[in-house]
Design a protein around this motif. Structure first.
Motif, PDB file in Angstrom:
ATOM      1  N   PHE A   1      46.532  40.262  44.539  1.00  0.00           N
ATOM      2  CA  PHE A   1      45.189  40.724  44.896  1.00  0.00           C
ATOM      3  C   PHE A   1      44.793  40.142  46.250  1.00  0.00           C
ATOM      4  CE2 PHE A   1      40.524  40.040  44.655  1.00  0.00           C
ATOM      5  CZ  PHE A   1      40.110  41.362  44.573  1.00  0.00           C
TER       6      PHE A   1
ATOM      7  N   ILE B   1      45.441  47.646  40.990  1.00  0.00           N
ATOM      8  CA  ILE B   1      44.508  47.459  39.863  1.00  0.00           C
ATOM      9  C   ILE B   1      44.887  48.389  38.701  1.00  0.00           C
ATOM     10  CG2 ILE B   1      42.094  47.725  39.137  1.00  0.00           C
ATOM     11  CD1 ILE B   1      41.306  46.849  42.010  1.00  0.00           C
TER      12      ILE B   1
ATOM     13  N   VAL C   1      36.301  37.722  42.149  1.00  0.00           N
ATOM     14  CA  VAL C   1      37.273  38.499  41.361  1.00  0.00           C
ATOM     15  C   VAL C   1      38.517  37.653  41.083  1.00  0.00           C
ATOM     16  CG1 VAL C   1      38.741  40.557  41.344  1.00  0.00           C
ATOM     17  CG2 VAL C   1      36.406  40.715  42.219  1.00  0.00           C
TER      18      VAL C   1
ATOM     19  N   CYS D   1      35.945  47.002  42.002  1.00  0.00           N
ATOM     20  CA  CYS D   1      36.858  46.909  43.151  1.00  0.00           C
ATOM     21  C   CYS D   1      37.623  48.219  43.322  1.00  0.00           C
ATOM     22  CB  CYS D   1      37.891  45.803  42.927  1.00  0.00           C
ATOM     23  SG  CYS D   1      37.340  44.202  43.407  1.00  0.00           S
ATOM     24  N   TYR D   2      38.103  48.748  42.211  1.00  0.00           N
ATOM     25  CA  TYR D   2      38.878  50.003  42.237  1.00  0.00           C
ATOM     26  C   TYR D   2      38.034  51.128  42.846  1.00  0.00           C
ATOM     27  CZ  TYR D   2      41.404  54.119  40.608  1.00  0.00           C
ATOM     28  OH  TYR D   2      42.063  55.327  40.564  1.00  0.00           O
TER      29      TYR D   2
ATOM     30  N   LEU E   1      37.028  44.467  38.151  1.00  0.00           N
ATOM     31  CA  LEU E   1      38.191  45.213  38.655  1.00  0.00           C
ATOM     32  C   LEU E   1      37.862  46.695  38.816  1.00  0.00           C
ATOM     33  CD1 LEU E   1      41.174  43.538  36.753  1.00  0.00           C
ATOM     34  CD2 LEU E   1      40.408  43.164  39.098  1.00  0.00           C
TER      35      LEU E   1
ATOM     36  N   TRP F   1      48.307  40.601  35.445  1.00  0.00           N
ATOM     37  CA  TRP F   1      47.445  40.428  36.619  1.00  0.00           C
ATOM     38  C   TRP F   1      47.995  39.332  37.501  1.00  0.00           C
ATOM     39  CZ3 TRP F   1      44.412  42.976  39.546  1.00  0.00           C
ATOM     40  CH2 TRP F   1      43.596  42.314  40.479  1.00  0.00           C
TER      41      TRP F   1
ATOM     42  N   PRO G   1      38.958  37.779  36.960  1.00  0.00           N
ATOM     43  CA  PRO G   1      39.299  39.201  37.108  1.00  0.00           C
ATOM     44  C   PRO G   1      38.960  39.993  35.842  1.00  0.00           C
ATOM     45  CG  PRO G   1      41.291  37.907  36.735  1.00  0.00           C
ATOM     46  CD  PRO G   1      40.154  36.938  36.722  1.00  0.00           C
TER      47      PRO G   1
END
Lengths: 160, 201
Positions: free
Chosen positions: A116, A102, A60, A72-73, A69, A111, A64
């Protein structure tokens, strides 16, 4: 604009009053006892999700993209719900903070890979240390995550 | 949203309630099943995706729906919106408790406008969820259908129209009290209202 107002019967309100059943206190006690019976299983699954998140961190960080993302969220959101249900509040807060990073980054169109990474490090810390003695240190880490998000994305946006 | 305190000694019976649980996470579903089982729900219907849940709405008479905002194939908000506008009676008006973990900024208004009876923040806490179940069982809000919203009336506190507006409903009262249009009551009449009187029981 035509507005129709109708009244439907609330069947639940009749059923809940039927004779029998249990007291509110008994219902809460039984629910908590039932939850306790699946505690180890759920926390084991949650730990696997944390590892999944940590394993995906390098990919990631390198790329990204929106799909990565979103993934991941979603995983972080699940970790938040599972950890909080079983009293792992600080792990839940770290996962929630990742969701916040995110979401707000997407909204702001910015970003930050270091932000992160800071969240990944926090999750790693929460996973390895959930001792009473480490609680204050973890609080400081969580406060740091909030500052990092504000620094990257600016103040929280207002709901549209 | 203020909820009247629930007496721990009051009785509830959910044995005969048909409850649909929707959560795309197996662990989230496990938690829901265990909690609702503790409340006395016998065999809840379970759906991990919106499509399966839609089939259940069409084939079962539902008394309560508890749904996660994040499903595998669709948003929980979209499911509730579909349900409310589906015209599948009486399920379209069934109480819906929508659970949400982190809510994306873009979904905050969706949560308000999708037509859910109540929004519950995750993580699930049995006491909170039971309070909400009892709350939706007690309420009897009017079901509103209009081009922009379909679901239980979102205004249920009866505090009048929002400040600075005249209100859109026929029974909305103006915020300012006008002049009296009947004579004032006499002091004797007021006293007689306040005076304790003997009652034959």
């Amino acid at each position: 604009m035509t507005v129709t107002r109708r009244r439907f019967e609330n069947r639940l309100s009749k059923l809940i009053k039927l004779p029998g059943g249990k007291t509110v206190q008994e219902a809460m006690d039984d629910a908590e006892a039932n939850m306790e019976s699946i505690r180890d299983k759920v926390l084991g699954a949650m730990d696997k999700k944390v590892l999944q998140l940590l394993d995906s961190a390098a990919a990631v960080t390198a790329d990204p993209n929106p799909e990565a993302l979103t993934n991941c969220y979603n995983v972080a959101n699940e970790i938040f719900a599972l950890a909080g249900a079983f009293g792992k509040v600080q792990m839940g807060e770290a996962a929630y903070s990742l969701c916040e990073l995110i979401d707000r980054s997407r909204e702001a169109g910015k970003w930050s890979s270091p932000a992160f990474q800071a969240h990944m490090n926090a999750l790693r810390l929460m996973r390895h240390d959930d001792t009473e003695e480490g609680q204050e240190a973890r609080k400081v880490v969580l406060a740091g995550l909030r500052s990092v998000i504000d620094a990257v994305t600016g103040p929280p946006p207002k709901p549209r | 949203m203020a909820t009247p305190p629930t007496n721990p000694k009051s009785k509830i019976n959910l044995e005969r309630a048909t409850v649909l649980l929707m959560d795309s996470s197996p662990q989230g579903m496990d938690i829901l099943v265990q909690v609702l089982g503790g409340f006395g729900v016998r065999t809840p219907l379970r759906a991990m995706a919106g499509a399966a849940a839609m089939d259940m709405v069409k084939s079962h008479l539902l008394d309560l729906i508890i749904i996660d905002a994040q499903l595998a194939d669709m948003d929980g908000y979209d499911f509730v919106k579909w349900l409310r506008t589906s015209k599948i009676e009486p399920n379209c008006a069934a109480p819906v408790i929508l659970m949400s973990g982190h809510t994306q900024v873009s979904n905050v208004t969706m949560g308000r406008d999708c037509g859910a009876s109540f929004l519950v923040a995750k993580p699930i806490v049995p006491r909170v969820l039971l309070d909400r179940v009892i709350w939706v069982a007690r309420e009897n809000r009017v079901f509103i259908e209009c081009p922009t919203y379909c679901g239980p009336d979102r205004r249920f506190k009866f505090v009048g129209p929002p400040p600075g507006t005249e209100g859109r409903r026929a029974d909305d009262l103006p915020l300012e009290v006008g002049m009296a249009n009947t004579p004032n009551m006499s002091q004797d009449a007021i006293d007689s209202l306040l005076q304790p009187q003997k009652a034959q029981l």
